[in-house]
Design a protein around this motif. Structure first.
Motif, short mmCIF file in Angstrom:
data_model
loop_
_atom_site.label_atom_id
_atom_site.label_comp_id
_atom_site.label_asym_id
_atom_site.label_seq_id
_atom_site.Cartn_x
_atom_site.Cartn_y
_atom_site.Cartn_z
N ALA A 535 -89.50 -43.50 -24.71
CA ALA A 535 -89.26 -42.70 -23.51
C ALA A 535 -88.93 -41.26 -23.88
CB ALA A 535 -88.12 -43.32 -22.70
N LEU A 536 -88.11 -41.07 -24.90
CA LEU A 536 -87.72 -39.71 -25.29
C LEU A 536 -88.89 -38.94 -25.88
CD1 LEU A 536 -85.48 -37.66 -25.50
CD2 LEU A 536 -84.82 -38.66 -27.70
N ILE A 537 -89.70 -39.61 -26.70
CA ILE A 537 -90.87 -38.93 -27.27
C ILE A 537 -91.81 -38.46 -26.16
CG2 ILE A 537 -92.98 -39.36 -28.59
CD1 ILE A 537 -91.28 -41.04 -30.49
N MET A 538 -92.02 -39.31 -25.17
CA MET A 538 -92.92 -38.93 -24.08
C MET A 538 -92.31 -37.84 -23.21
SD MET A 538 -95.92 -40.06 -23.77
CE MET A 538 -97.10 -39.05 -22.92
N ALA A 539 -90.99 -37.92 -22.96
CA ALA A 539 -90.33 -36.91 -22.14
C ALA A 539 -90.41 -35.53 -22.80
CB ALA A 539 -88.88 -37.29 -21.89
N ARG A 540 -90.31 -35.49 -24.13
CA ARG A 540 -90.43 -34.22 -24.84
C ARG A 540 -91.84 -33.67 -24.77
NH1 ARG A 540 -86.70 -33.17 -29.18
NH2 ARG A 540 -88.45 -32.58 -30.50
N ARG A 541 -92.82 -34.57 -24.67
CA ARG A 541 -94.22 -34.15 -24.65
C ARG A 541 -94.62 -33.51 -23.31
NH1 ARG A 541 -97.74 -33.00 -28.64
NH2 ARG A 541 -97.55 -34.45 -30.39
N ILE A 542 -94.04 -33.98 -22.23
CA ILE A 542 -94.54 -33.59 -20.91
C ILE A 542 -93.58 -32.67 -20.15
CG2 ILE A 542 -95.93 -35.66 -20.65
CD1 ILE A 542 -93.79 -36.92 -19.01
N GLY A 543 -92.56 -32.14 -20.82
CA GLY A 543 -91.66 -31.22 -20.13
C GLY A 543 -90.28 -31.26 -20.74
N ARG A 544 -89.31 -30.79 -19.99
CA ARG A 544 -87.94 -30.77 -20.46
C ARG A 544 -87.37 -32.18 -20.38
NH1 ARG A 544 -84.02 -26.35 -18.41
NH2 ARG A 544 -83.02 -27.14 -20.30
N PRO A 545 -86.85 -32.71 -21.48
CA PRO A 545 -86.32 -34.08 -21.45
C PRO A 545 -85.22 -34.28 -20.42
CG PRO A 545 -86.58 -33.34 -23.71
CD PRO A 545 -86.84 -32.15 -22.84
N ARG A 546 -84.39 -33.26 -20.20
CA ARG A 546 -83.32 -33.40 -19.20
C ARG A 546 -83.88 -33.75 -17.82
NH1 ARG A 546 -78.25 -31.92 -17.92
NH2 ARG A 546 -77.83 -31.40 -20.07
N GLU A 547 -85.04 -33.18 -17.48
CA GLU A 547 -85.63 -33.41 -16.17
C GLU A 547 -86.55 -34.63 -16.18
OE1 GLU A 547 -87.64 -29.79 -15.53
OE2 GLU A 547 -85.82 -28.58 -15.33
N ARG A 548 -87.25 -34.84 -17.28
CA ARG A 548 -88.30 -35.86 -17.30
C ARG A 548 -87.79 -37.23 -17.74
NH1 ARG A 548 -92.09 -33.72 -14.10
NH2 ARG A 548 -93.26 -31.99 -15.04
N LEU A 549 -86.74 -37.27 -18.56
CA LEU A 549 -86.34 -38.55 -19.15
C LEU A 549 -86.02 -39.63 -18.12
CD1 LEU A 549 -85.88 -40.08 -21.77
CD2 LEU A 549 -83.53 -39.24 -21.79
N PRO A 550 -85.24 -39.35 -17.06
CA PRO A 550 -84.98 -40.42 -16.08
C PRO A 550 -86.25 -40.98 -15.45
CG PRO A 550 -83.44 -38.60 -15.77
CD PRO A 550 -84.49 -38.13 -16.72
N VAL A 551 -87.22 -40.09 -15.17
CA VAL A 551 -88.47 -40.56 -14.55
C VAL A 551 -89.26 -41.41 -15.54
CG1 VAL A 551 -90.62 -39.85 -13.45
CG2 VAL A 551 -88.52 -38.54 -13.06
N VAL A 552 -89.30 -40.97 -16.81
CA VAL A 552 -90.03 -41.74 -17.82
C VAL A 552 -89.38 -43.10 -18.00
CG1 VAL A 552 -90.73 -41.82 -20.24
CG2 VAL A 552 -90.87 -39.67 -18.98
N VAL A 553 -88.04 -43.14 -18.00
CA VAL A 553 -87.34 -44.44 -18.07
C VAL A 553 -87.72 -45.30 -16.88
CG1 VAL A 553 -85.09 -45.54 -18.00
CG2 VAL A 553 -85.44 -43.57 -19.47
N GLY A 554 -87.89 -44.67 -15.71
CA GLY A 554 -88.31 -45.43 -14.54
C GLY A 554 -89.67 -46.07 -14.71
N THR A 555 -90.57 -45.40 -15.44
CA THR A 555 -91.88 -46.00 -15.68
C THR A 555 -91.77 -47.24 -16.56
OG1 THR A 555 -92.34 -44.63 -17.63
CG2 THR A 555 -92.96 -43.73 -15.48
N LEU A 556 -90.76 -47.26 -17.45
CA LEU A 556 -90.57 -48.45 -18.27
C LEU A 556 -90.15 -49.64 -17.41
CD1 LEU A 556 -88.71 -46.96 -21.37
CD2 LEU A 556 -91.16 -47.16 -20.94
N VAL A 557 -89.42 -49.34 -16.33
CA VAL A 557 -89.03 -50.43 -15.42
C VAL A 557 -90.27 -51.06 -14.79
CG1 VAL A 557 -87.77 -50.98 -13.31
CG2 VAL A 557 -86.79 -49.39 -14.97
N SER A 558 -91.24 -50.23 -14.42
CA SER A 558 -92.47 -50.78 -13.85
C SER A 558 -93.16 -51.70 -14.84
CB SER A 558 -93.43 -49.63 -13.46
OG SER A 558 -92.87 -48.84 -12.45
#
Length: 787
Positions: A535-558
């Motif tokens: 999740a952190l690697i992907m959040a760093r790739r697509i924007g600021r981790p502070r903003e993107r990390l919760p959403v990326v974690v949400g995709t793991l829930v799916s």
């Protein structure tokens, strides 16, 4: 007086001990003594870089008072890297210098560190031996190994022992015995004209923070970067990092753009002191293992207050609230609060700066060197052993060289032991920690015990025969199919990410790399760090981790919901294929409840969190917690948007389920490799069992539990011999780990990170959120909050 200062550490990889020795030698020479330094010296070449895991040495010209003793090797120790000489050639150089140097005193630093100190303790009789202990350690294993190797007997050869702090003295007394004089590290004070200059005055809300140290986890740089990430969201602050190179800092940062962070790398002392003098505060967020805060006293000498961890070593240097602030170690939120408070209170910073400058005087090098010289004089006047037998005992370390009765090692309370009774919350936290450790310990013990019983009943010979009879061709086919399944998992996640963050630019290859790295981390670490890693690697790739990390974690829930659905299907196949489950379909109903419950929480959690609980201060705190939870829940719901898109939803579900089908086929191919003809039902049962037992892994890759699940399912459910079932479990896990490494290692290289970097990031992946600034205060307002 002619003095030999012996260092076990490389002179061109300078750390705290090397800087201490260099400054002590300089001060001794200024006081009229002939002080020479005997230390390893790594030349700036490729071999030195390889011997130190890619870290090049500093290019330093050997001064005339330095006797080089050959190369060193970087060895992980005490949360950092110790650059020690392990070469017999270095010992030979040291022996020749000590025999021919005509020294009056030989001063060993870290005398219990191999290899140079160990030789000198028993092999040198040219002069009295003095030892300085710099390290604070509570590690019973490493210190116990030193004791078993004869450290106590060797250290008896020291005529005098010095410790740089009470914590370092505790380590010596606890594990090695003996008498210790506490003489702290020294510091160079400013010249009068430098001390009289005014410090920079910055308006409220602006602040320049310094960090000095190595880019190792023990020094707490990842904690500081998380705190600074939250601080710069509210205030125009700057962080100056001295010591690590920029690439090292980027590997530890949540956001590799590092706005507001200036990395200087390795600099000379003049540059370091100049940068410190221009900063408002030094931050030392070490997690432990510090015997003395040399970097703190260097800041004090520049009139710079500190914010440091409340740990042994730092606690004895910092006068909390006067020349510095102490915060709980590893608590990024508390650190961010302390830094923000100082940023908003420049008057308090000025007062603390004045106190810090006064605090530095008690560590002035001229005073420290004079105290050390007194120790040398006492060592020279120590009584000589009487008679040949007593000389033999002293020279072999059987009796203390100081001529006094031996002081044995003894158990003592740790310096960081609490002096006050624990509060109710602390007792509750301790009970929870003990309960968790107890459960893990029981699980590990049960796993080991059952494994031992199984091996005893089955027999190693039977297991070996089973492994030898397996077909390598089918195993290779299974490995290929398992690797292919990882590709389809990445395709599924890519579709989920596109639905959740449609504006982000990402490629399937980037998603595959993150997936492969996550699988590798889950396969090599005892905790489930694979999910936060990817999740952190992907959040760093697509924007600021502070903003993107919760959403990326949400995709793991799916993806998790799809996995639960797949497990339900596998469970249905398993129940229908095992005779003892026929007529007992309640298990399927139980399995079906789990994804429904998770889905309800994600969909209706934000609504429930809007409810206010009263109007008291406590309710206000609860409301802030509710707000954070509600925002996080909304981010998680973003991961479920894929189910609103027919096209992306179809891709995600079909790819994820097909990945499970491929894993199912891989398990079936391995059954064929062992000649087990129980069909797809047995393969489904194995895949179901190993995934259910992996929810709470007790060991890396769930080793042991994995095999127990295979033996239980195949042996009890399908009548497979225990030898074949255990052999199957061993090979199946080997296939999974090999797949993880074969895909994860190239992905890691493609991302330009190391295994240690990913682990550190995963452990420090949670962003820090500070509460809003006080009313009327904002960045650039010039308003100072009240003290």
């Amino acid at each position: 007086m002619r003095v030999a200062l012996v260092s076990p550490y490389s002179w061109t990889y300078p750390g705290g001990v090397a800087r201490h020795i260099e400054a002590l030698g300089r001060e001794l020479r200024e006081q009229g003594h002939d002080a020479r330094v005997l230390a390893p010296f790594d030349p700036p070449d490729r071999l030195a870089t390889r011997l130190h895991k890619g870290a090049p040495p500093q290019e330093r010209t050997p001064p005339e008072w330095l006797v080089p003793l050959g190369r060193t090797v970087g060895i992980p120790a005490n949360g950092g890297v110790s650059n020690l000489s392990i070469s017999p050639a270095s010992v030979s150089l040291l022996r020749r210098e000590l025999d021919a140097g005509g020294y009056d005193v030989i001063h060993l630093h870290e005398p219990h560190a191999p290899l140079l100190g160990w030789y000198t303790l028993l092999g040198c009789r040219a002069a009295p031996l003095v030892g300085t202990f710099h390290c604070y350690s509570t590690n019973n294993l490493t210190n116990g190994l030193g004791v078993v190797a004869g450290a106590r007997r060797r250290l008896n050869r020291l005529t005098e022992r010095i410790a740089v702090s009470d914590a370092a003295a505790w380590t010596g007394q606890r594990y090695y015995g003996g008498r210790y004089r506490v003489i702290p590290n020294g510091v160079d004070l400013l010249e009068p004209e430098q001390a009289s200059r005014e410090r920079p005055l910055r308006p409220p809300g602006t602040m320049k923070i310094a960090f000095v140290g190595q880019a190792v986890e023990r020094k707490g740089l990842p904690v500081l970067l998380r705190a600074f990430d939250a601080l710069r969201e509210q205030l125009p602050v700057e962080l100056v990092v001295i010591g690590p190179e920029e690439q090292e800092v980027r590997r530890l940062a949540l956001d590799d753009r590092m706005e507001g962070v200036r990395v200087l790398g390795r600099v000379d002392d003049d540059t370091k002191h100049r940068e410190l003098a221009d900063c408002d505060v030094l931050c030392a967020p070490s997690l432990g293992g510090e015997s003395f805060g040399m970097v703190l006293t260097e800041a004090f000498a520049q009139g710079v207050p500190v914010v440091a961890s409340d740990i042994v070593g730092y606690r004895d240097v910092v006068d909390h609230g006067r020349d510095g602030i102490l915060v709980p170690p590893g608590d990024a939120l508390a650190l961010a609060h302390a830094l923000r408070d100082l940023a908003l209170r420049p008057a308090r910073r000025r007062t603390m700066s004045e106190v810090a400058a006064r605090s530095a005087h008690k560590y002035e090098w001229s005073r420290i060197a004079a105290r050390v010289a007194t120790v040398y004089e006492d060592a020279q006047t120590a009584p000589e052993p009487e008679g040949a037998f007593e000389r033999f005992q002293v020279h072999r370390g059987l009796k203390p060289a100081d001529g006094r009765p031996a002081v044995p090692a003894r158990r003592m309370p740790r310096p960081d032991a609490p002096t006050e009774p624990p509060t109710r919350d602390e007792r509750s936290q301790k009970r929870r920690r003990l309960a968790r450790r107890g459960l893990v310990g029981l699980g590990v013990a049960a796993t080991v015990g059952m494994g031992a019983v199984a091996l005893n009943r089955i027999g190693l010979e039977s297991i070996g025969d089973s492994l030898l009879r397996s077909s390598p061709v089918w195993v290779l086919f299974a490995l290929a199919v398992m690797a292919l399944s990882m590709g389809f998992r990445a395709i599924s996640w890519h579709a989920i990410l596109r639905a959740a963050i449609p504006e982000a630019a990402m490629t399937r290859m980037e998603t595959f790399r993150a997936t492969a790295i996550g699988v590798m981390m889950s396969a090599t670490l005892p905790a489930r760090l694979g999910e936060p890693s990817r999740a952190l690697i992907m959040a760093r790739r697509i924007g600021r981790p502070r903003e993107r990390l919760p959403v990326v974690v949400g995709t793991l829930v799916s993806q998790t919901l799809m996995n639960v659905f797949a497990l339900i299907l596998l469970g249905a196949v398993m129940v229908s294929s095992i005779k003892i489950f026929r007529g007992h379909d309640g298990a399927l109903v139980t399995l079906a409840i789990a994804p429904a419950a998770i889905l309800l929480v994600l969909l209706f959690g934000p609504v429930l969190l809007r409810v206010r609980w009263g109007s008291s201060d406590r309710s206000g705190r609860l409301h802030r917690i509710q707000t954070k939870l509600r925002d996080f829940a909304h981010s998680l719901r973003a991961g479920l948007r894929v189910f609103r898109s027919p096209r992306l939803g179809a891709i995600a579900v079909s790819a994820q389920l097909f990945a499970w089908v491929l894993q199912w086929i891989s398990c079936f191919l391995l059954l064929k490799a062992f000649g087990i003809d129980e069909g797809l039902g047995a393969a489904a049962a194995v895949l179901f069992a190993v995934n259910v037992t992996a929810v709470l892994p007790l060991t890396p890759s769930n080793l042991g539990v994995f095999q127990a699940a295979c033996v239980t399912v195949l042996g009890a459910g399908y009548g497979v011999s225990y030898a074949d079932a255990l052999g199957y479990g061993i090979i199946l896990q080997a296939v999974e780990v090999a797949t993880a490494l074969a895909l994860g290692m190239p992905a890691m290289l493609g991302e330009g990170v190391t295994w240690r970097d990913i682990k550190t990031r995963a452990l420090h992946a949670s962003p820090v959120d500070l509460p809003p600034l006080p009313k009327g205060v904002h960045a650039g307002s010039g308003v100072e909050i009240e003290s």
